[in-house]
Design a protein around this motif. Structure first.
Motif, PDB file in Angstrom:
ATOM      1  N   LEU A   1       0.813  -1.224   0.000  1.00 36.93           N
ATOM      2  CA  LEU A   1       0.000   0.000   0.000  1.00 36.93           C
ATOM      3  C   LEU A   1       0.847   1.276   0.000  1.00 36.93           C
ATOM      4  CD1 LEU A   1      -3.129  -0.789   2.192  1.00 36.93           C
ATOM      5  CD2 LEU A   1      -2.949  -0.568  -0.284  1.00 36.93           C
ATOM      6  N   PRO A   2       1.905   1.368   0.820  1.00 36.93           N
ATOM      7  CA  PRO A   2       2.741   2.565   0.721  1.00 36.93           C
ATOM      8  C   PRO A   2       3.298   2.789  -0.687  1.00 36.93           C
ATOM      9  CG  PRO A   2       3.261   1.375   2.733  1.00 36.93           C
ATOM     10  CD  PRO A   2       2.337   0.501   1.939  1.00 36.93           C
ATOM     11  N   LEU A   3       3.733   1.707  -1.333  1.00 34.22           N
ATOM     12  CA  LEU A   3       4.248   1.854  -2.701  1.00 34.22           C
ATOM     13  C   LEU A   3       3.129   2.214  -3.670  1.00 34.22           C
ATOM     14  CD1 LEU A   3       6.784  -1.120  -2.899  1.00 34.22           C
ATOM     15  CD2 LEU A   3       7.318   1.312  -2.802  1.00 34.22           C
ATOM     16  N   ALA A   4       1.959   1.613  -3.499  1.00 33.28           N
ATOM     17  CA  ALA A   4       0.833   1.925  -4.376  1.00 33.28           C
ATOM     18  C   ALA A   4       0.469   3.404  -4.276  1.00 33.28           C
ATOM     19  CB  ALA A   4      -0.366   1.046  -4.027  1.00 33.28           C
ATOM     20  N   ARG A   5       0.429   3.926  -3.058  1.00 37.35           N
ATOM     21  CA  ARG A   5       0.116   5.359  -2.879  1.00 37.35           C
ATOM     22  C   ARG A   5       1.212   6.221  -3.496  1.00 37.35           C
ATOM     23  NH1 ARG A   5      -1.269   3.380   2.605  1.00 37.35           N
ATOM     24  NH2 ARG A   5      -3.543   3.164   2.682  1.00 37.35           N
ATOM     25  N   HIS A   6       2.440   5.774  -3.363  1.00 40.04           N
ATOM     26  CA  HIS A   6       3.566   6.518  -3.941  1.00 40.04           C
ATOM     27  C   HIS A   6       3.446   6.576  -5.461  1.00 40.04           C
ATOM     28  CE1 HIS A   6       7.669   7.847  -4.732  1.00 40.04           C
ATOM     29  NE2 HIS A   6       7.824   6.795  -5.512  1.00 40.04           N
ATOM     30  N   PHE A   7       3.181   5.426  -6.089  1.00 41.09           N
ATOM     31  CA  PHE A   7       3.081   5.386  -7.547  1.00 41.09           C
ATOM     32  C   PHE A   7       1.880   6.187  -8.038  1.00 41.09           C
ATOM     33  CE2 PHE A   7       5.233   1.048  -7.057  1.00 41.09           C
ATOM     34  CZ  PHE A   7       6.490   1.612  -7.186  1.00 41.09           C
ATOM     35  N   ALA A   8       0.757   6.071  -7.337  1.00 44.30           N
ATOM     36  CA  ALA A   8      -0.429   6.833  -7.734  1.00 44.30           C
ATOM     37  C   ALA A   8      -0.165   8.327  -7.608  1.00 44.30           C
ATOM     38  CB  ALA A   8      -1.622   6.425  -6.876  1.00 44.30           C
ATOM     39  N   GLY A   9       0.515   8.719  -6.527  1.00 42.40           N
ATOM     40  CA  GLY A   9       0.831  10.127  -6.323  1.00 42.40           C
ATOM     41  C   GLY A   9       1.766  10.667  -7.382  1.00 42.40           C
ATOM     42  N   ARG A  10       2.770   9.856  -7.752  1.00 41.28           N
ATOM     43  CA  ARG A  10       3.696  10.289  -8.792  1.00 41.28           C
ATOM     44  C   ARG A  10       2.993  10.387 -10.146  1.00 41.28           C
ATOM     45  NH1 ARG A  10       7.369  13.248  -7.901  1.00 41.28           N
ATOM     46  NH2 ARG A  10       8.064  12.743 -10.017  1.00 41.28           N
ATOM     47  N   HIS A  11       2.015   9.521 -10.368  1.00 38.17           N
ATOM     48  CA  HIS A  11       1.356   9.472 -11.670  1.00 38.17           C
ATOM     49  C   HIS A  11       0.274  10.541 -11.822  1.00 38.17           C
ATOM     50  CE1 HIS A  11       0.257   7.550 -15.433  1.00 38.17           C
ATOM     51  NE2 HIS A  11      -1.020   7.553 -15.063  1.00 38.17           N
ATOM     52  N   ARG A  12      -0.515  10.758 -10.755  1.00 34.81           N
ATOM     53  CA  ARG A  12      -1.643  11.667 -10.872  1.00 34.81           C
ATOM     54  C   ARG A  12      -1.665  12.757  -9.813  1.00 34.81           C
ATOM     55  NH1 ARG A  12      -6.644  10.221 -12.517  1.00 34.81           N
ATOM     56  NH2 ARG A  12      -7.220  12.245 -11.634  1.00 34.81           N
TER      57      ARG A  12
ATOM     58  N   GLN B   1       5.259  -4.679 -11.597  1.00 34.83           N
ATOM     59  CA  GLN B   1       3.861  -4.996 -11.892  1.00 34.83           C
ATOM     60  C   GLN B   1       2.918  -4.115 -11.089  1.00 34.83           C
ATOM     61  OE1 GLN B   1       2.712  -8.950 -10.729  1.00 34.83           O
ATOM     62  NE2 GLN B   1       0.899  -8.994 -12.034  1.00 34.83           N
ATOM     63  N   LEU B   2       3.228  -3.900  -9.817  1.00 35.12           N
ATOM     64  CA  LEU B   2       2.403  -3.035  -8.974  1.00 35.12           C
ATOM     65  C   LEU B   2       2.361  -1.617  -9.545  1.00 35.12           C
ATOM     66  CD1 LEU B   2       0.822  -2.449  -6.335  1.00 35.12           C
ATOM     67  CD2 LEU B   2       3.044  -2.007  -5.235  1.00 35.12           C
ATOM     68  N   ARG B   3       3.492  -1.104  -9.977  1.00 38.26           N
ATOM     69  CA  ARG B   3       3.530   0.241 -10.562  1.00 38.26           C
ATOM     70  C   ARG B   3       2.629   0.315 -11.794  1.00 38.26           C
ATOM     71  NH1 ARG B   3       8.432   0.322 -11.770  1.00 38.26           N
ATOM     72  NH2 ARG B   3       9.323   1.446 -10.022  1.00 38.26           N
ATOM     73  N   ARG B   4       2.735  -0.679 -12.664  1.00 44.52           N
ATOM     74  CA  ARG B   4       1.922  -0.673 -13.881  1.00 44.52           C
ATOM     75  C   ARG B   4       0.432  -0.717 -13.566  1.00 44.52           C
ATOM     76  NH1 ARG B   4      -0.342  -4.860 -16.093  1.00 44.52           N
ATOM     77  NH2 ARG B   4       1.040  -6.362 -15.084  1.00 44.52           N
ATOM     78  N   VAL B   5       0.036  -1.601 -12.655  1.00 46.81           N
ATOM     79  CA  VAL B   5      -1.382  -1.749 -12.306  1.00 46.81           C
ATOM     80  C   VAL B   5      -1.927  -0.463 -11.692  1.00 46.81           C
ATOM     81  CG1 VAL B   5      -2.943  -2.908 -10.695  1.00 46.81           C
ATOM     82  CG2 VAL B   5      -1.358  -4.260 -12.086  1.00 46.81           C
ATOM     83  N   VAL B   6      -1.177   0.119 -10.764  1.00 42.02           N
ATOM     84  CA  VAL B   6      -1.647   1.320 -10.079  1.00 42.02           C
ATOM     85  C   VAL B   6      -1.718   2.502 -11.031  1.00 42.02           C
ATOM     86  CG1 VAL B   6      -1.028   3.017  -8.308  1.00 42.02           C
ATOM     87  CG2 VAL B   6      -0.940   0.580  -7.774  1.00 42.02           C
TER      88      VAL B   6
END
Length: 487
Positions: free
Chosen positions: A363-374, A399-404
């Motif tokens: 989840l911390p990485l998912a939030r990080h990737f989402a924040g960087r993307h949008r 894979q997590l980065r791509r999905v998020v």
């Protein structure tokens, strides 16, 4: 043959053959006694060779496939004389013709350098092979991009070799294409061409996860790499593809407190190595510069040898200054996969745990990737969070980065319906295209907000029991899914 007259790649292969302790006069290929005939590569490669045999009818050409270790898996040939001759030199199924076993040869060189290779007559290191001309081309797995083996065509040394290499390349390409057609549901990885290196000095925050509250599995590995760097040791970061090896190495360097520029040089396509080295190698010896070479296990042998020379020179120069950090670091999937010439330069090996072993990081990485993307406004519903943390992520952080990022491109509030079917399915073997469509449709219906299994079944025109059977067949798990009453 005078080795000084050899082309550079062949000369480098001869030099490696000598270092392996091989004798030019005596050839002793390793015999295993058995080969793997159940793999997709064997099935497709053998079929391609059978088709090629019709094209080369009445030609004295022997066609073979070998696995990534150089083990000959099968041989197809209608010419009895060349077959008997190849038997005498053991170029037959069950024998290894890797470069380190029999010296310079077409099959072994194609695997070592990962590029199509032609070895004629006395260009072979061992005298026993100098009566032949061999052309070989590597075969890459269409799903992972990894080396799975090679296609080898062998003829007499006095025969014309003009089309031999082109035929080997065509057969290798046809084998990979057939593997892709039969291995449905597998994504073709992006080509390594394009970006050669990135300068992280001004935008390092894109790869720095230290501001995230990550698990001890990650932070302990970062600390080990940082400590080794401070002590002047050369670090190799190893781990599964996509686990974050380059990110860990970069984070560790930044945590040393050094004000340095970090160059990340990714292993290029085999044909681009010369340009790749020329592009960044001049930066290696500069003050306050660290070069991170990712994927050294994917480099052709000659490129690894040149890299070892550059690294050894840079290390000696760096050692002359007191308190200087090592000028480079490397990454690979395994320490044993690092080329032999580079391994002696490595002082410390740090392993990055796969993402499935550190679920608290998801989840911390998912939030990080989402924040960087949008941006920071992107959030996750509890159901989406449960789905992400329940999945094993076989392709790790990549894979997590791509999905998020794909989900964040569609919405500011990521729910289960924004996530791909792969997140809700376990391993269920290779699926046909129709099965993939069916699986994805079941997941789409089940992840609609408030939908029960019974409602999803009615929407798809299936019985509820049928949906449950298919969920079990495809390994579909939707966290928090309500069973619901039958219609």
């Amino acid at each position: 043959m005078d080795s000084h007259r050899l082309a550079p790649r062949l000369l480098a292969s001869w030099q490696r053959s000598r270092r392996y302790g091989l004798s030019p006069e005596e050839m002793r290929p390793v015999f295993t006694g058995s080969v793997d005939t159940a793999s997709l590569f064997y099935e497709c490669g053998h079929e391609v060779l059978r088709g090629l045999r019709d094209t080369l009818a009445n030609e004295a050409v022997s066609m073979m496939i070998a696995d990534s270790d150089g083990l000959v898996l099968c041989r197809v040939c209608d010419d009895a004389s060349i077959s008997r001759s190849l038997d005498r030199v053991h170029l037959a199924p069950g024998f290894s013709f890797a470069e380190r076993d029999v010296g310079t040869n077409g099959l072994g060189l194609a695997l070592t350098d990962r590029v199509p290779s032609l070895v004629r007559a006395d260009e072979h290191y061992c005298a026993g092979l100098r009566g032949y001309t061999c052309a070989a081309a590597p075969v890459l797995d269409p799903g992972t991009g990894g080396l799975v083996g090679s296609v080898n065509l062998t003829t007499w040394s006095d025969s014309s070799s003009k089309l031999l290499l082109a035929l080997a390349q065509a057969a290798a390409g046809n084998t990979a294409a057939l593997m892709l057609a039969r291995g449905t549901g597998r994504r073709v990885p992006p080509s390594p061409r394009g970006e050669v290196f990135r300068v992280y000095a001004d935008r390092y925050h894109q790869h720095d996860h230290t501001h995230q509250a990550l698990s001890p599995g990650w932070t302990d590995a970062v600390a080990a790499a940082r400590t080794a760097s401070v002590r002047g040791r050369i670090v190799a970061v190893v781990g599964e593809p996509g686990a974050g090896k380059a990110a860990l190495a970069a984070t560790a360097r930044r945590q040393t407190g050094a004000r340095e520029r970090l160059l990340s040089a990714r292993a290029p396509a085999p044909g681009d190595v010369a340009a790749w080295l020329a592009l960044w190698a001049p930066e290696l010896g500069k003050d306050s510069t660290c070069v991170l070479v990712s994927g050294v296990d994917r480099l052709p042998a000659w490129a690894a040898t040149e890299l070892a020379r550059l690294f050894d020179e840079a290390r000696r120069v760096a050692g002359e200054g007191a308190g200087r950090l090592p000028p480079f670091a490397v990454t690979a999937q395994r320490y044993s996969a690092i080329p032999d010439v580079l391994r002696p330069l490595v002082d410390t090996v740090v392993e990055v745990p796969a993402l499935r072993f550190r679920p608290d990081d998801i989840l911390p990485l998912a939030r990080h990737f989402a924040g960087r993307h949008r941006g920071p406004t992107v959030t996750f519903t509890p159901a989406a969070a449960r789905a992400l943390t329940s999945y094993d992520w076989p392709e790790n952080v990549g894979q997590l980065r791509r999905v998020v990022c794909e989900a964040a491109s569609r919405t500011d509030v990521i729910d289960t319906r924004h996530l791909p079917a792969e997140v809700f399915t376990g391993s269920s073997g290779q699926l046909t295209r129709l099965q993939l469509l069916e699986r994805d449709e079941i997941v789409r219906c089940l992840t609609e907000p408030g939908t029960t299994v019974a409602q999803a079944a009615a929407k798809m025109g299936m019985g509820r029991a049928t949906v449950y059977r298919k969920m079990a067949r495809y390994g579909i798990r939707v966290p928090g899914q309500r069973r619901g009453a039958g219609p």
